[in-house]
Design a protein around this motif. Structure first.
Motif, PDB file in Angstrom:
ATOM      1  N   LYS A 488       0.834  -1.210   0.000  1.00  0.00           N
ATOM      2  CA  LYS A 488       0.000   0.000   0.000  1.00  0.00           C
ATOM      3  C   LYS A 488       0.864   1.254   0.000  1.00  0.00           C
ATOM      4  O   LYS A 488       0.605   2.197  -0.752  1.00  0.00           O
ATOM      5  CB  LYS A 488      -0.918  -0.010   1.222  1.00  0.00           C
ATOM      6  CG  LYS A 488      -1.776   1.244   1.358  1.00  0.00           C
ATOM      7  CD  LYS A 488      -2.621   1.187   2.623  1.00  0.00           C
ATOM      8  CE  LYS A 488      -3.439   2.470   2.797  1.00  0.00           C
ATOM      9  NZ  LYS A 488      -4.230   2.449   4.052  1.00  0.00           N
ATOM     10  N   THR A 489       1.884   1.278   0.835  1.00  0.00           N
ATOM     11  CA  THR A 489       2.728   2.463   0.973  1.00  0.00           C
ATOM     12  C   THR A 489       4.150   2.255   0.470  1.00  0.00           C
ATOM     13  O   THR A 489       4.945   3.194   0.479  1.00  0.00           O
ATOM     14  CB  THR A 489       2.791   2.902   2.449  1.00  0.00           C
ATOM     15  OG1 THR A 489       3.368   1.839   3.226  1.00  0.00           O
ATOM     16  CG2 THR A 489       1.396   3.209   2.976  1.00  0.00           C
ATOM     17  N   SER A 490       4.501   1.033   0.050  1.00  0.00           N
ATOM     18  CA  SER A 490       5.853   0.676  -0.402  1.00  0.00           C
ATOM     19  C   SER A 490       6.891   0.816   0.707  1.00  0.00           C
ATOM     20  O   SER A 490       8.084   0.917   0.430  1.00  0.00           O
ATOM     21  CB  SER A 490       6.280   1.526  -1.611  1.00  0.00           C
ATOM     22  OG  SER A 490       5.454   1.280  -2.718  1.00  0.00           O
ATOM     23  N   CYS A 491       6.459   0.820   1.959  1.00  0.00           N
ATOM     24  CA  CYS A 491       7.393   0.936   3.077  1.00  0.00           C
ATOM     25  C   CYS A 491       7.930  -0.442   3.459  1.00  0.00           C
ATOM     26  O   CYS A 491       7.218  -1.446   3.371  1.00  0.00           O
ATOM     27  CB  CYS A 491       6.714   1.583   4.278  1.00  0.00           C
ATOM     28  SG  CYS A 491       6.363   3.337   4.030  1.00  0.00           S
ATOM     29  N   VAL A 492       9.188  -0.471   3.910  1.00  0.00           N
ATOM     30  CA  VAL A 492       9.907  -1.716   4.181  1.00  0.00           C
ATOM     31  C   VAL A 492      10.445  -1.700   5.597  1.00  0.00           C
ATOM     32  O   VAL A 492      10.863  -0.650   6.106  1.00  0.00           O
ATOM     33  CB  VAL A 492      11.065  -1.889   3.171  1.00  0.00           C
ATOM     34  CG1 VAL A 492      12.026  -2.976   3.614  1.00  0.00           C
ATOM     35  CG2 VAL A 492      10.521  -2.227   1.790  1.00  0.00           C
ATOM     36  N   THR A 493      10.440  -2.860   6.238  1.00  0.00           N
ATOM     37  CA  THR A 493      11.085  -3.019   7.531  1.00  0.00           C
ATOM     38  C   THR A 493      11.753  -4.380   7.600  1.00  0.00           C
ATOM     39  O   THR A 493      11.314  -5.336   6.948  1.00  0.00           O
ATOM     40  CB  THR A 493      10.075  -2.870   8.692  1.00  0.00           C
ATOM     41  OG1 THR A 493      10.778  -2.900   9.941  1.00  0.00           O
ATOM     42  CG2 THR A 493       9.044  -3.991   8.672  1.00  0.00           C
ATOM     43  N   SER A 494      12.834  -4.473   8.381  1.00  0.00           N
ATOM     44  CA  SER A 494      13.526  -5.734   8.605  1.00  0.00           C
ATOM     45  C   SER A 494      14.300  -5.627   9.908  1.00  0.00           C
ATOM     46  O   SER A 494      14.698  -4.525  10.314  1.00  0.00           O
ATOM     47  CB  SER A 494      14.465  -6.065   7.443  1.00  0.00           C
ATOM     48  OG  SER A 494      15.480  -5.090   7.326  1.00  0.00           O
TER      49      SER A 494
END
Length: 589
Positions: A488-494
């Motif tokens: 939806k927002t193209s945001c990434v986390t890891s």
């Protein structure tokens, strides 16, 4: 022994089409891994406004889909011939009856046209056309001059060049003096070369361009030879090396790689180098330069910018989110992020187009107009501008920047400043007017005063210090690492990289595994929703849905069912912590 598996629709299950309604999104996030099916199947759904006798939602093969489309087109043509025959046979009939017959065939003709268009749309939806489309990145908006006016004059371009040159250290690039005849130069994992269509050297990631004149000449000759046959050279393979070519206007970009990255992934990385050049010159300036002088040496205008190209290539090679077209976000408490965003809204002036706050190449928050988008590649160029510059930390700066995915015809102008007390957090206020430095400076001062008044500077600093996290609390020792991307927002986390991958060789192997997962579940020809792979040292699980992409790495001894259970557990935890880990909504005004 490596093995891989994927899920596709089961052709043995025939759905009941009576009272059929289009399926909605499943309420549960449970992951189901089905048995492999040797055939490729897609589900074709005819729009509900057609005649019920034409409605169907059956699993059919791609070849069958094309066959059905051809039959429908044939039926459409037959109807048209019938209409012509009716007209010929009805010359002696009354005019009212003739009109009635032709009207009936025309109505049937329109229905068949709708069926044909529906089948085409379903085929296009089933076969995703490329990596950026498959991840549902927002479509690039085409702006007209009446909508937004940006400057692209030579004076602004020279100012951008001076800003880049002044913002980086004066010492030579790391590999600039490397001997191009040495074995070390040959053994580099990935080379990137840029040459003009006239054969002029522009850039080499390793070594000086002047020492590679013969190589650049060969590249230009290969590209020209293929273009003479009205075609474009895209890729070729020689031994363990893959050559990928991207031609953009007067420039040719080449990647020579020994990595496991696909052609599409390497081409996307070349687009980063192209857009990095446009961020200093704009497409308008680039075209004008070569239109007047095809043999122009572009290196003069890229003085200082070569280090920015080096830096963005290093970022692409070390962070998979760039190739995934994802924006890495800084994890922080929800209330803190909301408070910062609220202050940006309250203090912005009418001259602010975008306000972006970042820390350590991670997005803290941003605000934008409703009618304009700030796409991942443009945000990555902003990350690179801040990360590669050293002078921004010492004083406020005013620099032109072109964001090509937003508008590649002219410059935006950015006021760049860091939060006080040696904070790693950088604030960029971006305007379309190059004369608004003092207006944006006042806006920046209001934001800093409000942050200090509400006591947010220390919490922001602490959030940056505590931004890395682990998955130890999940009590899943078989889970080593993951990357989660919101579609939806193209945001990434890891999470933080485990000690198991502290060695550079292991880190590179993990990067290649993520590229493999991304390639499989975002394939241009046949994207796979679930991909499971067991290698010598890791087991991989890729999961693609309408809402997210999940790339996860497990211990190689884990079973498929256990990996699926951990995947579900991980998604439930991410859903619970999503507002803290990433930005879940766009902040518009």
């Amino acid at each position: 022994m490596a093995s891989g598996s994927s899920t596709r629709p089961d052709k043995r299950t025939q759905p009941d089409i009576s009272g059929y309604e289009a399926p909605g999104e499943p309420e549960s996030c449970d992951l189901v891994c089905e048995a492999d099916d040797p055939d490729n199947f897609v589900s074709v759904e005819i729009p509900s406004d057609l005649d019920p006798s034409d409605r169907r939602a059956l699993p059919i093969g791609v070849d069958q889909l094309e066959s059905r489309r051809r039959r429908q087109i044939g039926l459409l043509r037959s109807k048209r011939r019938d209409a012509s025959g009716i007209a010929d046979r009805s010359r002696g009939r009354r005019e009212k009856d003739l009109a009635k017959d032709i009207s009936q065939v025309t109505m049937e003709d329109d229905v068949m046209a709708q069926v044909e268009q529906s089948l085409r749309d379903d085929m296009l939806m089933s076969l995703v056309s490329g990596p950026e489309v498959s991840i549902r990145e927002p479509v690039k908006r085409q702006y007209t001059p009446e909508e937004i006016q940006l400057s692209a004059d030579e004076e602004t371009a020279e100012e951008a060049m001076r800003c880049r040159l002044d913002s980086v250290p004066s010492e030579d690039r790391e590999y600039e003096d490397e001997d191009v005849d040495s074995q070390a130069w040959v053994q580099h994992r990935k080379h990137v070369l840029i040459v003009s269509t006239s054969g002029k050297p522009v850039y080499s990631r390793y070594g000086k361009e002047d020492k590679l004149v013969n190589l650049f000449g060969i590249i230009q000759a290969l590209v020209s030879f293929v273009q003479d046959d009205k075609d474009n050279l895209r890729t070729m393979v020689a031994g363990s090396h893959r050559f990928v070519f991207v031609c953009r206007g007067p420039l040719v970009f080449v990647a020579v790689s020994k990595s496991r990255e696909s052609e599409a992934q390497l081409a996307l990385q070349l687009m980063y180098t192209y857009n990095q050049i446009l961020s200093v010159l704009t497409n308008t300036q680039l075209q004008q330069i070569y239109a007047g002088n095809p043999g122009f040496d572009l290196r003069y205008l890229l003085q200082g910018s070569d280090k920015f190209i080096d830096n963005i290539l290093n970022m692409v090679d070390s962070d998979p989110s760039f190739t995934m077209s994802g924006i890495r976000c800084l994890p922080m408490p929800v209330q803190l992020r909301q408070s910062i965003t609220s202050i940006l809204f309250q203090c912005k002036s009418k001259d602010v187009l975008f306000a972006v706050m970042i820390a350590n190449s991670q997005l803290v928050t941003y605000i934008k107009p409703k009618e304009h988008d700030l796409l991942p590649m443009d945000i990555h160029l902003i990350f690179n501008l801040v990360d590669a510059s050293t002078s921004f930390k010492s004083a406020e700066s005013w620099t032109p920047i072109c964001l090509p995915r937003f508008n590649d015809t002219g410059f935006l102008h950015s006021h760049v400043s860091y939060l006080p007390n040696d904070s790693p957090v950088c604030l960029l206020l971006i305007s379309t007017d190059k004369e608004k430095f003092f207006g944006l400076q006042e806006c920046q001062q209001r934001i800093m005063e409000r942050l200090q008044k509400q006591g947010l500077l220390d919490p922001i600093r602490q959030a940056v210090a505590d931004s890395s996290y682990t998955t130890d609390h999940l009590q899943a020792p078989d889970l080593r690492h993951f990357i989660y991307k919101s579609r939806k927002t193209s945001c990434v986390t890891s999470p933080r990289m485990p000690r198991l991958y502290s060695d550079p060789e292991d880190t590179t192997r993990l990067f290649d595994l993520y590229m493999l997962l991304h390639q499989k579940i975002n394939s241009p020809t046949w994207p796979i929703k679930i991909f499971y792979h067991v290698g010598d040292k890791e087991a991989l699980l890729g999961w693609r849905t309408a809402g997210f992409d999940l790339y996860s790495v497990f211990d190689p001894l884990i079973g498929k069912s256990q990996a699926i259970l951990l995947g579900n557990k991980l998604i439930r935890w991410i859903n619970k912590e999503e507002d803290r880990l990433i930005i879940t909504t766009s902040h518009t005004f």
